[in-house]
Design a protein around this motif. Structure first.
Motif, mmCIF file in Angstrom:
data_model
loop_
_atom_site.group_PDB
_atom_site.id
_atom_site.type_symbol
_atom_site.label_atom_id
_atom_site.label_comp_id
_atom_site.label_asym_id
_atom_site.label_seq_id
_atom_site.Cartn_x
_atom_site.Cartn_y
_atom_site.Cartn_z
ATOM 1 N N ARG A 113 -2.508 -0.955 23.941
ATOM 2 C CA ARG A 113 -3.738 -1.417 23.681
ATOM 3 C C ARG A 113 -4.184 -0.890 22.399
ATOM 4 N N TYR A 114 -4.706 -1.867 21.350
ATOM 5 C CA TYR A 114 -5.082 -1.671 20.024
ATOM 6 C C TYR A 114 -6.474 -1.687 19.654
ATOM 7 N N THR A 115 -7.107 -0.642 19.005
ATOM 8 C CA THR A 115 -8.644 -0.786 18.678
ATOM 9 C C THR A 115 -8.680 -1.177 17.336
ATOM 10 N N ALA A 116 -7.696 -1.445 16.338
ATOM 11 C CA ALA A 116 -7.571 -1.975 15.081
ATOM 12 C C ALA A 116 -6.353 -2.437 14.656
ATOM 13 N N PHE A 117 -6.372 -3.184 13.557
ATOM 14 C CA PHE A 117 -5.297 -3.534 13.046
ATOM 15 C C PHE A 117 -5.158 -3.517 11.547
ATOM 16 N N GLN A 118 -4.091 -3.350 10.893
ATOM 17 C CA GLN A 118 -3.985 -3.645 9.347
ATOM 18 C C GLN A 118 -2.739 -4.488 9.038
ATOM 19 N N ALA A 119 -2.655 -5.223 8.125
ATOM 20 C CA ALA A 119 -1.555 -6.066 7.548
ATOM 21 C C ALA A 119 -1.426 -5.430 6.162
ATOM 22 N N GLY A 120 -0.214 -5.717 6.013
ATOM 23 C CA GLY A 120 0.417 -5.016 4.576
ATOM 24 C C GLY A 120 1.458 -6.038 4.128
ATOM 25 N N VAL A 121 1.716 -6.027 2.601
ATOM 26 C CA VAL A 121 2.567 -6.784 2.158
ATOM 27 C C VAL A 121 3.364 -5.673 0.950
ATOM 28 N N GLN A 122 4.557 -5.713 0.768
ATOM 29 C CA GLN A 122 5.269 -4.562 -0.015
ATOM 30 C C GLN A 122 4.797 -5.036 -1.733
ATOM 31 N N LEU A 123 4.515 -4.096 -2.455
ATOM 32 C CA LEU A 123 4.132 -4.579 -3.872
ATOM 33 C C LEU A 123 5.451 -4.942 -4.591
ATOM 34 N N ALA A 124 6.423 -4.199 -4.560
ATOM 35 C CA ALA A 124 7.718 -4.678 -5.121
ATOM 36 C C ALA A 124 8.925 -4.188 -4.483
ATOM 37 N N ASN A 125 10.230 -4.761 -5.072
ATOM 38 C CA ASN A 125 11.346 -4.384 -4.563
ATOM 39 C C ASN A 125 12.363 -4.938 -5.532
ATOM 40 N N ARG A 126 13.586 -4.789 -5.417
ATOM 41 C CA ARG A 126 14.433 -5.133 -6.358
ATOM 42 C C ARG A 126 14.466 -6.564 -7.037
ATOM 43 N N VAL A 127 13.920 -7.474 -6.313
ATOM 44 C CA VAL A 127 13.675 -8.850 -6.601
ATOM 45 C C VAL A 127 12.628 -8.806 -7.477
ATOM 46 N N GLY A 128 11.624 -8.106 -7.783
ATOM 47 C CA GLY A 128 10.789 -8.169 -8.617
ATOM 48 C C GLY A 128 9.360 -7.584 -8.171
ATOM 49 N N PRO A 129 8.030 -7.847 -8.900
ATOM 50 C CA PRO A 129 6.784 -7.385 -8.331
ATOM 51 C C PRO A 129 6.288 -8.605 -7.402
ATOM 52 N N ALA A 133 14.543 10.173 -3.553
ATOM 53 C CA ALA A 133 15.680 9.494 -3.170
ATOM 54 C C ALA A 133 16.093 9.814 -1.731
ATOM 55 N N GLY A 134 16.320 8.449 -1.079
ATOM 56 C CA GLY A 134 16.726 8.697 0.316
ATOM 57 C C GLY A 134 15.392 8.593 1.312
ATOM 58 N N SER A 135 14.191 8.771 0.716
ATOM 59 C CA SER A 135 12.887 8.720 1.669
ATOM 60 C C SER A 135 12.655 7.341 1.985
ATOM 61 N N GLN A 136 12.071 7.110 3.083
ATOM 62 C CA GLN A 136 11.846 5.868 3.693
ATOM 63 C C GLN A 136 10.994 4.995 2.609
ATOM 64 N N LEU A 137 10.117 5.493 1.787
ATOM 65 C CA LEU A 137 9.428 4.616 0.711
ATOM 66 C C LEU A 137 10.416 4.295 -0.332
ATOM 67 N N ALA A 138 11.351 5.081 -0.871
ATOM 68 C CA ALA A 138 12.410 4.759 -1.796
ATOM 69 C C ALA A 138 13.293 3.766 -1.332
ATOM 70 N N ARG A 139 13.465 3.833 -0.064
ATOM 71 C CA ARG A 139 14.553 2.710 0.426
ATOM 72 C C ARG A 139 13.990 1.236 0.441
ATOM 73 N N ARG A 140 12.686 1.357 0.721
ATOM 74 C CA ARG A 140 11.992 0.080 0.716
ATOM 75 C C ARG A 140 11.774 -0.474 -0.804
ATOM 76 N N VAL A 141 11.489 0.183 -1.786
ATOM 77 C CA VAL A 141 11.188 -0.201 -2.912
ATOM 78 C C VAL A 141 12.436 -0.717 -3.812
ATOM 79 N N PHE A 142 13.572 0.299 -3.610
ATOM 80 C CA PHE A 142 14.668 0.088 -3.975
ATOM 81 C C PHE A 142 15.863 -0.668 -3.035
ATOM 82 N N SER A 143 15.524 -1.829 -2.834
ATOM 83 C CA SER A 143 16.224 -2.657 -1.984
ATOM 84 C C SER A 143 15.785 -4.075 -2.207
#
Length: 350
Positions: A137-153, A340-350
């Protein structure tokens, strides 16, 4: 029989032997090198017990002994939304929402244009943000979209698609979203993309055969001795990370058609590629050191030479220069919280 006739016979025999020898040498030179036959395995009862050991699969350079290798980081949680690289929209709800209802409201696709899109819920029991799950059960939500990846901003069109998907989810769970200002997020996306573009690195060595070509089995056998395993794609082998689930440290590729040949023993390979996706691999794995050692070991074992993409031979001192530049790159990525190798880096550099 005259001496002249005997001489002609001897000369003819010599010439014939020379032609046969030349043909045999030429055939051997043109035939791809083959994998060695697997050694015969003795019955267990006939062998002395052997103490199990862990082999690294590559030759350690001076100063890279096990005692000098820094400990690897602990396994990370599944990558979630993060304000550093995502545009976030909090969604308030009137009361707790079941995981089943949240799952039913999720959009069919998890992308807005070329950017990953996600929904997370605040679990009522644990107080942690997570991807919605049945039975929670959830008391709040958040939506998100990635700002940049190797395709561009992230661009204005993708941001608008993000808003539409997030609003549809909010409506389905009786929620009220609060969206960030579009121009601000697009500006952040461009800045992140500019940083990532200036600090991205994908390195590659090419191993070329000096003389005889290689068969697929020969390449696979030599690479396996260094710890490489078969990849999901024919003609691809990977050196696995020490932490299960992480991207491979190195990737070795060769001609896919040769790998799929009806008779692999006759398929000729004259070059293989060894690559490292720098931002995807923890520096604690010592990926570039292992790349250099693997390239040198393969070249020595397969009678090859290590070159760059232009065919220029890479000398050891050239590898040292690259290694020094990589250390600076690692430091820059860490200063931006994109190690390098962190989850955030893997997302941005993908």
């Amino acid at each position: 029989m005259s001496t002249f006739t005997v001489g002609l016979g001897v000369l003819g025999g010599v010439v014939l032997a020379g032609v046969v020898g030349w043909n045999a040498w030429t055939t051997r030179r043109l035939t791809p090198r083959q994998a060695e036959a697997a050694p015969r395995v003795e019955p267990a009862a006939d062998r002395e017990p052997v103490e199990p050991t862990l082999e690294s699969g590559f030759t350690m350079s001076p100063g890279s002994a096990d005692s000098d290798v820094p400990p690897l980081p602990m396994p990370e949680k599944k990558p979630g939304l993060d304000a550093l690289i995502d545009a976030l929209a909090p969604i308030a709800v009137e009361g707790p929402v079941s995981g089943e209802a949240a799952l039913a409201a999720l959009p069919a696709t998890r992308r807005a244009g070329s950017k990953p899109f996600g929904i997370e819920g605040l679990d009522a029991a644990s107080g942690q943000w997570e991807t919605p799950q049945a039975g929670h059960r959830y008391t709040a939500f958040q939506a998100g979209v990635q700002l940049a990846n190797r395709v561009g901003p992230l661009n204005e069109i993708e941001f608008s698609e993000f808003v539409i998907k997030a609003q549809a989810f909010a409506d389905a769970v009786n929620g009220s979203p609060e969206f960030p200002e579009m121009l601000h997020e697009v500006s952040r996306a461009r800045e992140l993309d500019q940083f990532a573009g200036g600090h991205d690195a994908q390195l590659g060595f090419t191993l070329r055969a000096r003389h005889a070509a290689w068969s697929p089995g020969y390449v696979q056998q030599n690479a396996a001795r260094l710890g490489f395993v078969a990849g999901a794609i024919p003609g691809r082998m990977v050196l696995p990370a020490m932490q299960p689930g992480n991207p491979p440290i190195l990737v070795l590729t060769f001609d896919t058609q040769a790998a799929l040949a009806e008779d692999p023993t006759q398929a000729a390979i004259r070059e293989v590629s060894l690559s490292l996706d720098v931002p995807q691999v923890h520096r604690t794995e010592q990926p570039f050191l292992r790349m250099c050692e693997a390239a040198i070991a393969l070249a020595e074992g397969m009678d090859g030479v290590v070159t760059d993409d232009n065919g220029q031979v890479i000398q050891p001192e050239g590898m040292d220069v690259i290694g020094a530049d990589l250390e600076k790159l690692y430091d820059m990525l860490e200063s931006r919280d994109l190690a390098a190798g962190s989850q955030l880096a893997r997302r941005v550099f993908s």
